[in-house]
Every structure is written in C-alpha cells, then in structure tokens.
Design a protein around this motif. Sequence first.
Motif, short mmCIF file in Angstrom:
data_model
loop_
_atom_site.label_atom_id
_atom_site.label_comp_id
_atom_site.label_asym_id
_atom_site.label_seq_id
_atom_site.Cartn_x
_atom_site.Cartn_y
_atom_site.Cartn_z
N LEU A 61 0.84 -1.20 0.00
CA LEU A 61 0.00 0.00 0.00
C LEU A 61 0.88 1.25 0.00
O LEU A 61 1.82 1.35 0.78
N GLN A 63 1.75 4.98 0.79
CA GLN A 63 1.40 5.94 1.84
C GLN A 63 0.62 7.12 1.28
O GLN A 63 -0.32 7.60 1.91
N SER A 65 -1.58 7.24 -0.95
CA SER A 65 -2.93 6.91 -1.41
C SER A 65 -3.95 6.82 -0.28
O SER A 65 -5.11 6.53 -0.51
N PHE A 66 -3.51 7.07 0.97
CA PHE A 66 -4.41 7.08 2.11
C PHE A 66 -4.96 8.48 2.34
O PHE A 66 -4.25 9.47 2.16
N THR A 67 -6.22 8.57 2.75
CA THR A 67 -6.79 9.83 3.23
C THR A 67 -7.40 9.57 4.59
O THR A 67 -7.90 8.48 4.87
N VAL A 74 -10.19 6.23 7.83
CA VAL A 74 -9.17 6.13 6.79
C VAL A 74 -9.76 5.46 5.55
O VAL A 74 -10.50 4.48 5.65
N THR A 75 -9.43 6.00 4.37
CA THR A 75 -9.78 5.34 3.11
C THR A 75 -8.52 5.25 2.25
O THR A 75 -7.55 5.98 2.45
N TYR A 76 -8.58 4.33 1.30
CA TYR A 76 -7.45 4.11 0.41
C TYR A 76 -7.97 4.07 -1.02
O TYR A 76 -8.99 3.44 -1.29
N THR A 131 -11.27 0.58 3.76
CA THR A 131 -11.62 1.60 4.73
C THR A 131 -11.27 1.11 6.13
O THR A 131 -11.32 -0.09 6.40
#
Length: 135
Positions: A61, A63, A65-67, A74-76, A131
Amino acid sequence: MAGLTVNEGLVYFANLLYKGGTQYNLTLGLFTNAAGTLSESSVWADITQPGTGSGYEERSLSQGSFTVDAQGDVTYSPQQQWTATADWTGGDVTGYYIRNQDPSPKLVHIQYRDSGTFPMTNGRVYTVDLTVDTS
C-alpha cells in the motif's frame, strides 16, 4: 460489518505517533478465517490466507494513497482487485487484513465481508474498497 483495528495494530500506531517510527510500509491481503474467529486480540500468526498463485498475492500500500477524515476514518484509493486465474485453494475469502512489512509482521487491521464467504473460482474478481472506521 465494522472492521477491527487489533491490539497489535494499536501498539504499532502508537509507536508511529509517539516515537516517530519510520516503519510505515503496509501490506493488504485477503484471509479465509471463519467469521468470528478473529478479534481485537488476533495477531499476524492467526491469519489464514488463500493459497498463493492463481491470481492471489499480497499488495503493498502506497502511503500517499491514504486519506484521513476529521473523525480519523481512513480510506485508500484506488480499489484493490484480485482476479482468479484458476480456482483458489485454501478456502473462500472472508475478508481482508492490513499488516506491516517488518521482518516479524504486525497485524494492524482486519475487515470481515458483510455478506459471508466469497469463493474465488476461475475468472472471478474480488474487490476491496479499503476503509478503516475508527469509530
């Protein structure tokens, strides 16, 4: 069904937050554990993955691309998809996990499917909208 940030993951997050750790590399994967067998006290060794090959592999994953929203959820993005190139062995998919990439991995989060098991037969696609609900 809400996911669980497991105790091992909470310790990992606390170390990142308070000690400024640099081990942020995370991996997404699928598990086949029966519903209810994983809990807040689960650790990486408790995870059962589908058989490798035939279209399954863990995903690193990014870093960036996370919000994280104001509530800490958290979403990706983008969605992650696996396509079976043959029938998967090792049981039906029951959810996804996030772990770190340390030599001794720490389980961070688990999420069971809302609608039971998902058999991965040849040509079938499994999609994860990643999520992490912190509420």
